[in-house]
Motif scaffolding. Structure first.
Motif, PDB file in Angstrom:
ATOM      1  N   GLU A 192       0.867  -1.134  -0.006  1.00 61.61           N
ATOM      2  CA  GLU A 192      -0.002   0.055  -0.008  1.00 61.61           C
ATOM      3  C   GLU A 192       0.939   1.170   0.289  1.00 61.61           C
ATOM      4  O   GLU A 192       1.808   1.413   0.925  1.00 61.61           O
ATOM      5  N   ARG A 193       0.655   1.992  -0.727  1.00 61.24           N
ATOM      6  CA  ARG A 193       1.352   3.528  -0.768  1.00 61.24           C
ATOM      7  C   ARG A 193       0.582   4.460  -1.209  1.00 61.24           C
ATOM      8  O   ARG A 193      -0.726   4.345  -1.806  1.00 61.24           O
ATOM      9  N   VAL A 194       0.904   5.611  -0.654  1.00 59.02           N
ATOM     10  CA  VAL A 194       0.046   6.962  -0.897  1.00 59.02           C
ATOM     11  C   VAL A 194       0.386   7.640  -2.124  1.00 59.02           C
ATOM     12  O   VAL A 194       1.631   7.121  -2.560  1.00 59.02           O
ATOM     13  N   ARG A 195      -0.300   8.400  -2.814  1.00 63.72           N
ATOM     14  CA  ARG A 195      -0.231   8.813  -4.189  1.00 63.72           C
ATOM     15  C   ARG A 195       0.324  10.552  -4.006  1.00 63.72           C
ATOM     16  O   ARG A 195      -0.497  11.048  -2.887  1.00 63.72           O
ATOM     17  N   VAL A 196       0.929  11.042  -4.727  1.00 59.96           N
ATOM     18  CA  VAL A 196       0.896  12.353  -4.860  1.00 59.96           C
ATOM     19  C   VAL A 196      -0.349  13.246  -4.835  1.00 59.96           C
ATOM     20  O   VAL A 196      -1.193  12.908  -5.900  1.00 59.96           O
ATOM     21  N   ALA A 222      -3.534  19.237   8.058  1.00 62.47           N
ATOM     22  CA  ALA A 222      -3.673  18.509   6.888  1.00 62.47           C
ATOM     23  C   ALA A 222      -2.523  18.738   6.052  1.00 62.47           C
ATOM     24  O   ALA A 222      -2.100  19.915   5.826  1.00 62.47           O
ATOM     25  N   LEU A 223      -1.930  17.841   5.238  1.00 58.09           N
ATOM     26  CA  LEU A 223      -0.714  18.022   4.487  1.00 58.09           C
ATOM     27  C   LEU A 223      -0.773  17.011   3.144  1.00 58.09           C
ATOM     28  O   LEU A 223      -1.487  15.924   3.447  1.00 58.09           O
ATOM     29  N   LYS A 224      -0.395  17.680   2.111  1.00 58.72           N
ATOM     30  CA  LYS A 224      -0.323  16.980   1.095  1.00 58.72           C
ATOM     31  C   LYS A 224       0.830  16.012   0.572  1.00 58.72           C
ATOM     32  O   LYS A 224       2.017  16.595   0.889  1.00 58.72           O
ATOM     33  N   VAL A 225       0.593  14.859   0.164  1.00 57.49           N
ATOM     34  CA  VAL A 225       1.849  14.149  -0.264  1.00 57.49           C
ATOM     35  C   VAL A 225       2.493  14.690  -1.544  1.00 57.49           C
ATOM     36  O   VAL A 225       1.808  15.236  -2.385  1.00 57.49           O
ATOM     37  N   GLN A 226       3.626  14.839  -1.595  1.00 57.38           N
ATOM     38  CA  GLN A 226       4.547  15.853  -2.873  1.00 57.38           C
ATOM     39  C   GLN A 226       5.141  14.653  -3.446  1.00 57.38           C
ATOM     40  O   GLN A 226       5.385  13.440  -3.197  1.00 57.38           O
ATOM     41  N   TYR A 227       5.649  15.195  -4.743  1.00 59.30           N
ATOM     42  CA  TYR A 227       6.353  14.340  -5.576  1.00 59.30           C
ATOM     43  C   TYR A 227       7.811  14.285  -4.794  1.00 59.30           C
ATOM     44  O   TYR A 227       8.406  15.093  -4.197  1.00 59.30           O
ATOM     45  N   ALA A 228       8.422  12.859  -5.154  1.00 60.13           N
ATOM     46  CA  ALA A 228       9.574  12.490  -4.345  1.00 60.13           C
ATOM     47  C   ALA A 228      10.775  13.438  -4.794  1.00 60.13           C
ATOM     48  O   ALA A 228      11.629  13.752  -4.252  1.00 60.13           O
ATOM     49  N   GLU A 229      10.644  13.910  -6.318  1.00 60.37           N
ATOM     50  CA  GLU A 229      11.769  14.601  -6.584  1.00 60.37           C
ATOM     51  C   GLU A 229      11.679  15.870  -5.894  1.00 60.37           C
ATOM     52  O   GLU A 229      13.115  16.349  -5.929  1.00 60.37           O
ATOM     53  N   ILE A 230      10.927  16.561  -5.275  1.00 63.22           N
ATOM     54  CA  ILE A 230      10.999  17.698  -4.603  1.00 63.22           C
ATOM     55  C   ILE A 230      12.120  17.484  -3.425  1.00 63.22           C
ATOM     56  O   ILE A 230      13.130  18.294  -3.306  1.00 63.22           O
ATOM     57  N   CYS A 231      11.859  16.447  -2.798  1.00 67.86           N
ATOM     58  CA  CYS A 231      12.654  16.082  -1.513  1.00 67.86           C
ATOM     59  C   CYS A 231      13.969  15.616  -2.169  1.00 67.86           C
ATOM     60  O   CYS A 231      14.769  15.886  -1.289  1.00 67.86           O
ATOM     61  N   GLU A 232      14.092  14.972  -3.124  1.00 64.98           N
ATOM     62  CA  GLU A 232      15.471  14.643  -3.576  1.00 64.98           C
ATOM     63  C   GLU A 232      16.249  15.936  -4.049  1.00 64.98           C
ATOM     64  O   GLU A 232      17.457  15.609  -3.955  1.00 64.98           O
ATOM     65  N   GLY A 282       7.666  11.259  15.484  1.00 64.55           N
ATOM     66  CA  GLY A 282       7.184  10.111  15.848  1.00 64.55           C
ATOM     67  C   GLY A 282       5.610   9.873  15.754  1.00 64.55           C
ATOM     68  O   GLY A 282       5.109   8.852  15.644  1.00 64.55           O
ATOM     69  N   GLY A 283       4.710  11.142  15.418  1.00 63.22           N
ATOM     70  CA  GLY A 283       3.473  10.870  15.294  1.00 63.22           C
ATOM     71  C   GLY A 283       3.190  10.223  13.926  1.00 63.22           C
ATOM     72  O   GLY A 283       4.099  10.304  12.870  1.00 63.22           O
ATOM     73  N   PRO A 284       1.975   9.971  13.550  1.00 61.84           N
ATOM     74  CA  PRO A 284       1.528   9.334  12.461  1.00 61.84           C
ATOM     75  C   PRO A 284       0.989  10.068  11.263  1.00 61.84           C
ATOM     76  O   PRO A 284       0.413  11.218  11.758  1.00 61.84           O
ATOM     77  N   LEU A 285       1.061   9.976  10.109  1.00 62.56           N
ATOM     78  CA  LEU A 285       0.542  10.488   8.968  1.00 62.56           C
ATOM     79  C   LEU A 285      -0.454   9.784   8.645  1.00 62.56           C
ATOM     80  O   LEU A 285      -0.309   8.512   7.954  1.00 62.56           O
ATOM     81  N   VAL A 286      -1.668  10.168   8.779  1.00 64.43           N
ATOM     82  CA  VAL A 286      -2.718   9.139   8.564  1.00 64.43           C
ATOM     83  C   VAL A 286      -3.348   9.550   7.259  1.00 64.43           C
ATOM     84  O   VAL A 286      -3.849  10.727   7.125  1.00 64.43           O
ATOM     85  N   CYS A 287      -3.621   8.574   6.571  1.00 64.70           N
ATOM     86  CA  CYS A 287      -4.214   8.785   5.014  1.00 64.70           C
ATOM     87  C   CYS A 287      -5.219   7.695   5.053  1.00 64.70           C
ATOM     88  O   CYS A 287      -4.871   6.370   5.118  1.00 64.70           O
TER      89      CYS A 287
END
Length: 278
Positions: free
Chosen positions: A139-143, A169-179, A208-213
């Motif tokens: 299971e993976r979250v999507r951008v 509330a936070l949005k999942v971003q493209y990995a390239e941004i953090c790369e 340590g807190g959770p990202l809940v999606c």
């Protein structure tokens, strides 16, 4: 344009540990996040705090850097809390008897930033204290997915603090941004979350807190960058799900001193644990 501006600065890995609350969020409804755990970590005369979350009545997930300390460490886990500074009737305070940090955890670059804590006794599950499901290996979250994070962390760089649980509330971003921000970003084991336009983020004390999606824990608040609050790095739970399940099975085994003294138990495979904070 945002990436170009970010790349003009020198970014330093900054694990978030300490006390405080979330930036740009709001107060959570009391006891609306019954899986949340508050970790009070005593190391000699120093006391720090982190978040965590209950995944089994006797097990809490958190970030490894919260527990990465020298000397004797004692951890008290508070469940069922809203105002962490008050003695609410809903609260359950339980000592962590032992914990296991991922063997490939790296203090230097924040890789494999995950720890599983075993409580000395099982939590009483009720309307204020409940477990949360974790993402499976596949299971993976999507951008673009909108997820929530809760914690008792700072609301600003100035260190403004809140006693009550906050959420954002936070949005999942493209990995390239953090790369682009760091060569240490690993797409398989990390999630890039949050953007500057929203001006929302987790901060010190939220580690340590959770990202809940979609009602599942997909990430763990891990680290950010000294000169940039957005985006931030979360440990990807699905990548570590097999490891988590393996540790939970080991947690379920009785230690040798609890086994009945009979021949059937003498040959049972034992796992040695480092009993910390007992």
């Amino acid at each position: 344009m945002l990436l170009l501006l970010l790349l003009t600065n020198a970014f330093v890995l900054l694990p978030w540990a300490g006390a405080g609350r979330i930036i740009g969020g709001r107060k959570a409804d009391a006891h609306s996040r019954p899986y949340m755990a508050y970790l009070e970590i005593k190391n000699g005369r120093n006391t720090t705090a982190c978040g965590g979350f209950l995944i089994r009545p006797d097990a809490v997930l958190s970030a490894a850097h919260c527990m990465d300390k020298k000397g004797t460490v004692k951890v008290t886990v508070t469940l069922g809390a809203h105002n962490i500074r008050r003695q609410e009737r809903s609260q359950q305070k339980i000592r962590a008897g032992k914990w296991v940090i991922h063997p490939q955890y790296s203090r230097k670059d924040g890789k494999n930033d995950i720890v599983l804590l075993k409580l000395k006794k099982k939590a009483e599950i009720n309307e204020n204290v409940q477990c949360i499901s974790i993402a499976k290996e596949n299971e993976r979250v999507r951008v673009g997915d909108l997820c929530t994070v809760s914690g008792w962390g700072w609301t600003s760089k100035a260190g403004d603090m809140s006693d009550v649980l906050m959420e954002v509330a936070l949005k999942v971003q493209y990995a390239e941004i953090c790369e682009q921000l760091s060569n240490n970003f690993q797409c398989q084991s990390m999630i890039c979350v949050g953007d500057e336009e929203e001006e929302k983020a987790t901060y010190k004390g939220d580690s340590g807190g959770p990202l809940v999606c979609n009602k599942k824990a997909h990430g763990i608040v891990s680290h950010g960058y000294e000169d940039c609050l957005f985006p931030e790095i979360f440990t990807r739970i699905s990548h570590f799900e097999p490891w988590i399940q393996k540790q939970l099975k080991r947690f379920s085994r009785k230690p040798s001193w609890e086994l009945d003294s009979n021949p059937e138990c003498e040959n049972e495979e034992m796992t040695l644990w480092e009993n910390l904070g007992i």
